[in-house]
Write an enzyme that holds these catalytic residues in place. Structure first.
Site, short mmCIF file in Angstrom:
data_model
loop_
_atom_site.label_atom_id
_atom_site.label_comp_id
_atom_site.label_asym_id
_atom_site.label_seq_id
_atom_site.Cartn_x
_atom_site.Cartn_y
_atom_site.Cartn_z
N TYR A 72 81.95 22.88 32.57
CA TYR A 72 80.59 23.38 32.73
C TYR A 72 79.58 22.26 32.51
CZ TYR A 72 76.58 26.47 32.62
OH TYR A 72 75.39 27.07 32.91
N PHE A 124 57.77 20.39 57.05
CA PHE A 124 59.08 20.99 57.28
C PHE A 124 59.03 22.40 56.71
CE2 PHE A 124 63.42 22.24 56.49
CZ PHE A 124 63.89 22.17 57.78
N THR A 125 59.75 23.30 57.37
CA THR A 125 59.64 24.74 57.06
C THR A 125 59.80 25.05 55.56
OG1 THR A 125 61.97 24.96 57.63
CG2 THR A 125 60.36 25.46 59.37
N ASP A 215 60.94 12.81 51.30
CA ASP A 215 61.98 13.74 51.68
C ASP A 215 63.04 12.84 52.32
OD1 ASP A 215 63.73 15.39 53.00
OD2 ASP A 215 62.21 16.84 53.59
N LYS A 258 72.83 16.56 55.11
CA LYS A 258 72.62 15.74 56.30
C LYS A 258 73.23 14.36 56.04
CE LYS A 258 69.32 19.02 56.80
NZ LYS A 258 69.13 20.07 55.80
N ARG A 382 62.27 25.21 67.61
CA ARG A 382 61.39 24.51 66.70
C ARG A 382 60.01 24.51 67.34
NH1 ARG A 382 63.95 23.75 61.58
NH2 ARG A 382 63.29 25.89 61.88
N PHE A 448 61.72 32.52 61.38
CA PHE A 448 62.66 32.11 62.43
C PHE A 448 64.12 32.41 62.08
CE2 PHE A 448 64.05 28.37 60.10
CZ PHE A 448 62.98 28.16 59.24
#
Ligand code: F0G
Length: 457
Positions: A72, A124-125, A215, A258, A382, A448
């Site tokens: 843990y 960005f969303t 980001d 990514k 998009r 979306f």
């Protein structure tokens, strides 16, 4: 003839795919409310919905999974991740999160006060939603060219320093806790930011005591563009370019799904100890203990190993070349796409592709549905649907109305890219027959993902 870069790996495990019939695809997309997010993966032939979490891991990463320390607290794999982030990104403190938006949630809660302004190089969303949920006001400070798919300039993701400075003068630096700089800019078409621009953003922000947060989701792809296109970087290793990029930030959010080459994971990293201590307080509420952040030990290990694989020169060069291979094929056949071709995807310009459809008939959503019917290729809208509604409830009308053909890392070959290109070309030939969509169900946030539509007659 286009030089075709061969994969810098060989295939050890395969996952069969097959295409269902056109009748079945018509039925499947109807059942999915003409939303590609709602399709079943088994009904998809080539899945270009996203490059997020769809990476193929290496044998070395799979081997690392067996070395998961599932304690843990204080997992050994956390140390490996922390060391990798310190080494490659240069940030001192690392808080793992289940994925990128987990890091965005922590950051937004810690740094944003109601009424603050958060400049960014396009939205960005999930990033903007977390900023807004915490009372922040997102302000777009990307260069104008980024909003025009036809303008072909390098580093189209750059911050417009005049816009940034104007915002500082208008609202005051004390109401801007940080500027969020995405490297690369997803919604602009995977466009990179130059090192010069990052340096200048840092100088201006530092002068006004504003934090710079990257980001960093696709930062290795950004580093490749700098190496290829910015003067003086051609002979610099990717890792050194990355370290220099990160030296112009005070911290970063990362979706490991990514560029870190994993299927799940992310982190928040920073140099400021106070910020780190606050993050350790929030992470235990929303993600898990500060040494696992909602991930299993094995996931931390896969991400630590993925970070090192992502900076391999052959890997990143092939990665970008595959995206360009698809992009060039479409350009050669006069299919309207965002130029230049970016790092992770080729973006169809749905506004031009379906120029007979008004934006309120959701051209990009329509095109994504039609592409699936045509060939079982799954893509992502998009455009106006992703942009959502503003505070007053009216639809935002973004200039970019795009369909993203997102290439998963190390998953498909260029033969798959040929199939994708051919189906886009076939669809383009019959584009005038395509009609638009209207909402059947519209969720109130991030619509979306789960919206449903029906065709307009
Ligand atoms: N920032 C950028 C630039 C992204 O592209 C994403 C995710 C995130 C943050 C959030 O990360 O998904 O790990 O929570 N983009 C995915 C996509 C969803 O398909 O573009 P996450």
């Amino acid at each position: 003839m286009q030089h075709n870069q061969a994969e810098p790996y060989k295939i050890k495990v395969v996952e069969p795919i097959s295409m269902i019939t056109k009748e079945e695809r018509i039925k499947a997309i109807k059942e999915a409310g003409y939303n590609t997010f709602l399709l079943k993966s088994k009904d998809v032939y080539i899945d270009l919905l996203t490059d997020s979490g769809t990476n193929a891991m290496s044998d070395n990463q799979w081997a690392g999974l067996m070395l998961g320390d599932e304690a843990y607290a204080g997992s050994e794999n956390f140390n490996h991740l922390e060391n990798a982030v310190r080494d490659v990104f240069g940030f001192q403190y690392v808080v793992p999160t289940h994925q990128g938006r987990g890091a965005e949630n922590l950051l937004s809660r810690i740094l944003i006060k109601k009424g603050d302004y958060i400049p960014g190089n396009m939205y960005f969303t999930t990033t903007r939603t977390h900023q807004e949920l915490n009372g922040g006001i997102f302000t777009d400070v990307i260069v104008d060219e980024a909003h025009d798919p036809r303008i072909e300039i390098p580093f189209k993701g750059n911050v417009d320093l005049n816009k940034f400075e104007k915002l500082i003068n208008e609202v005051g630096a004390d109401r801007i806790p940080y500027i969020c700089v995405a490297v690369t800019v997803n919604m602009a078409g995977g466009q990179p930011v130059s090192m010069k621009n990052l340096r200048e953003v840092k100088a201006l922000a530092q002068h006004h005591e504003i934090n710079v947060i990257f980001d960093a989701t696709r930062c290795v792809e950004n580093a490749f563009f700098i190496k290829e296109q910015e003067e003086g970087y051609q002979n610099i290793p990717i890792i050194d370019i990355l370290r220099e990029m990160m030296s112009y930030a005070d911290g970063c959010t990362m979706s490991g799904k990514k560029d870190c080459l994993v299927n799940i994971g992310g982190f928040l990293a920073m140099n400021d100890k106070d910020l780190y201590i606050k993050a350790t307080q929030y992470v235990v509420i929303y993600e898990g203990l500060h040494t696992y952040g909602g991930l299993a030990g094995r996931d931390l290990e896969a991400m630590a190993r993925g970070i090192y694989e992502s900076i391999n020169e052959d890997y990143i060069s092939h990665r970008i070349s595959q995206v360009r291979y698809l992009g060039q094929k479409l350009i050669d056949n006069d299919i309207p796409v965002v130029k230049p071709i970016g790092g992770h995807a080729v973006f169809l310009d749905a506004r031009e592709f379906l120029s007979h459809l008004l934006q309120d008939l959701f051209p990009a959503q329509t095109l994504a549905a039609q592409l699936y019917i045509e060939s079982g290729v799954r893509s992502m809208e998009r455009g106006i649907v992703s942009a959502g509604r503003d505070k007053n409830g009216s639809n935002r009308h973004p200039k970019l109305e795009l369909v993203r053909l997102t290439i998963p890392r190390r998953v498909y070959t260029n033969a798959h890219m040929d199939v994708v290109a051919e189906s886009c070309i076939a669809l383009h030939r019959n584009r005038k027959l395509i009609k638009g969509l209207r909402f059947l169900y519209e969720p109130s946030v991030l619509r979306f993902f789960t919206a449903r539509f029906e065709p307009v007659e």
